[in-house]
Scaffold this motif. Sequence first.
Motif, PDB file in Angstrom:
ATOM      1  N   ASP A 291     -10.144  -7.488 -14.894  1.00 23.02           N
ATOM      2  CA  ASP A 291     -11.287  -7.351 -15.791  1.00 23.02           C
ATOM      3  C   ASP A 291     -12.548  -6.920 -15.052  1.00 23.02           C
ATOM      4  N   GLU A 292     -12.547  -7.019 -13.730  1.00 23.19           N
ATOM      5  CA  GLU A 292     -13.705  -6.618 -12.929  1.00 23.19           C
ATOM      6  C   GLU A 292     -13.518  -5.260 -12.267  1.00 23.19           C
ATOM      7  N   LEU A 293     -12.320  -4.670 -12.398  1.00 20.50           N
ATOM      8  CA  LEU A 293     -12.018  -3.413 -11.738  1.00 20.50           C
ATOM      9  C   LEU A 293     -11.786  -2.310 -12.764  1.00 20.50           C
ATOM     10  N   PRO A 294     -12.171  -1.077 -12.443  1.00 22.59           N
ATOM     11  CA  PRO A 294     -11.952   0.028 -13.381  1.00 22.59           C
ATOM     12  C   PRO A 294     -10.487   0.431 -13.446  1.00 22.59           C
ATOM     13  N   LEU A 295     -10.127   1.066 -14.544  1.00 20.72           N
ATOM     14  CA  LEU A 295      -8.800   1.650 -14.657  1.00 20.72           C
ATOM     15  C   LEU A 295      -8.729   2.921 -13.816  1.00 20.72           C
ATOM     16  N   GLY A 296      -7.522   3.464 -13.689  1.00 24.74           N
ATOM     17  CA  GLY A 296      -7.365   4.723 -12.973  1.00 24.74           C
ATOM     18  C   GLY A 296      -6.704   4.564 -11.617  1.00 24.74           C
ATOM     19  N   LYS A 297      -6.546   5.686 -10.949  1.00 21.17           N
ATOM     20  CA  LYS A 297      -5.843   5.729  -9.670  1.00 21.17           C
ATOM     21  C   LYS A 297      -6.585   4.917  -8.617  1.00 21.17           C
ATOM     22  N   THR A 298      -5.846   3.966  -8.044  1.00 24.27           N
ATOM     23  CA  THR A 298      -6.454   3.006  -7.119  1.00 24.27           C
ATOM     24  C   THR A 298      -5.743   3.036  -5.773  1.00 24.27           C
ATOM     25  N   VAL A 299      -6.527   3.001  -4.707  1.00 26.15           N
ATOM     26  CA  VAL A 299      -5.989   2.853  -3.357  1.00 26.15           C
ATOM     27  C   VAL A 299      -6.486   1.532  -2.784  1.00 26.15           C
ATOM     28  N   ALA A 300      -5.577   0.748  -2.241  1.00 26.01           N
ATOM     29  CA  ALA A 300      -5.920  -0.513  -1.588  1.00 26.01           C
ATOM     30  C   ALA A 300      -5.711  -0.354  -0.082  1.00 26.01           C
ATOM     31  N   VAL A 301      -6.764  -0.561   0.677  1.00 28.36           N
ATOM     32  CA  VAL A 301      -6.679  -0.447   2.132  1.00 28.36           C
ATOM     33  C   VAL A 301      -6.126  -1.744   2.702  1.00 28.36           C
ATOM     34  N   ILE A 302      -4.899  -1.691   3.198  1.00 29.70           N
ATOM     35  CA  ILE A 302      -4.253  -2.849   3.834  1.00 29.70           C
ATOM     36  C   ILE A 302      -4.706  -2.846   5.294  1.00 29.70           C
ATOM     37  N   SER A 303      -5.655  -3.704   5.615  1.00 27.99           N
ATOM     38  CA  SER A 303      -6.363  -3.572   6.892  1.00 27.99           C
ATOM     39  C   SER A 303      -5.552  -3.990   8.105  1.00 27.99           C
ATOM     40  N   GLY A 304      -4.587  -4.915   7.951  1.00 26.60           N
ATOM     41  CA  GLY A 304      -3.846  -5.336   9.134  1.00 26.60           C
ATOM     42  C   GLY A 304      -2.623  -6.163   8.812  1.00 26.60           C
ATOM     43  N   GLY A 305      -1.775  -6.336   9.818  1.00 24.93           N
ATOM     44  CA  GLY A 305      -0.531  -7.072   9.628  1.00 24.93           C
ATOM     45  C   GLY A 305      -0.220  -8.038  10.756  1.00 24.93           C
ATOM     46  N   ASN A 306      -1.250  -8.483  11.477  1.00 27.32           N
ATOM     47  CA  ASN A 306      -1.024  -9.402  12.598  1.00 27.32           C
ATOM     48  C   ASN A 306      -0.993 -10.841  12.096  1.00 27.32           C
ATOM     49  N   LEU A 307       0.135 -11.171  11.521  1.00 26.12           N
ATOM     50  CA  LEU A 307       0.332 -12.454  10.852  1.00 26.12           C
ATOM     51  C   LEU A 307       1.168 -13.378  11.725  1.00 26.12           C
ATOM     52  N   ASP A 308       0.712 -14.615  11.855  1.00 23.96           N
ATOM     53  CA  ASP A 308       1.469 -15.614  12.598  1.00 23.96           C
ATOM     54  C   ASP A 308       2.849 -15.769  11.951  1.00 23.96           C
TER      55      ASP A 308
END
Length: 318
Positions: A291-308
């Motif tokens: 409800d806080e984000l617009p519709l349409g083509k969206t890109v999510a930047v996955i910043s990192g994967g250094n997970l314990d």
Amino acid sequence: MRLVTISDIRAAAELVGPAVLRTPLLPCAWADPDRPLWLKPENLQPVGAFKIRGAYHALAKLPADVRALGVVAYSSGNHAQAVALAAKLFGVPAAIVVPDNTPQVKIDATRSHGAEVHVVPMTERESRARYLAHQRGSTLIPPFDHVDVIAGQGTIGLEIAEDLPSVETVLVPVSGGGLISGVAVAIKSLCPDARVIGVEPALAADAADSLRAGRRSASWPPAMRARTIADGLRAEPSELTFAHMRELVDGIVTVSEDEIRAAVTLLARQSRLVVEPSGAVVVAAYLNRRDELPLGKTVAVISGGNLDPALLAELLAV
């Protein structure tokens, strides 16, 4: 105060090529058809996070004789690894200061690149780094408060604009603000109708408060920001990064700890990606803040994967 330009980012893209993977845009079959989603998986970078872009660019811009004296950095983990690897690639010494709540997996990875690591209380990491740099005559490479670092991170936005010119929304994790500053410069320059939305943990929502108020908030001390599982999002914006955010960022949404944990699990199970909590906040927002984000083509930047690994096992066991 000089803000980063698209020309700075284009020049950075030329310099970082030898060390940086041009990450693809991965379409998500599980996404909402009204809001198609692509992931920009920076967890696939050589250090497992986007930070190599800014760190390598900052070192590449140093005169050779200055760079030879070595570099110092302070970081919650991913910038530490990035500066350590960049220093190794350039053949110069590196001293890295990390807070004592840094995941061991990030400390071990930093040392694996040959860097000298100093573990200190969170409130002392910047002052210790500045002391070491002064003592040794080395150059301090800050994690976000530097135009060359911001320009390097901006190459992510450049790649998004080139690979998906019709993008309508870009979701970016927010901590110190270097990543979203660089991405916003590139996106607003090349895709001016697209919206750039930051995402923060609700337990470390200093940037969201600051953006709403139009000035940097002083009400989020380090101990409060340290509560979030997203250890890479515990910093606060600098004057430089906040100036970029105030001018170019369309808004910031926040997500809960449970939402972040669920996003890590979903990315592992549905997208086959190992993503740390700091990188998963964007997917948490996509799933829970529609409800806080617009519709349409969206890109999510996955910043990192250094997970314990222990944390990943715990999350997947639920």
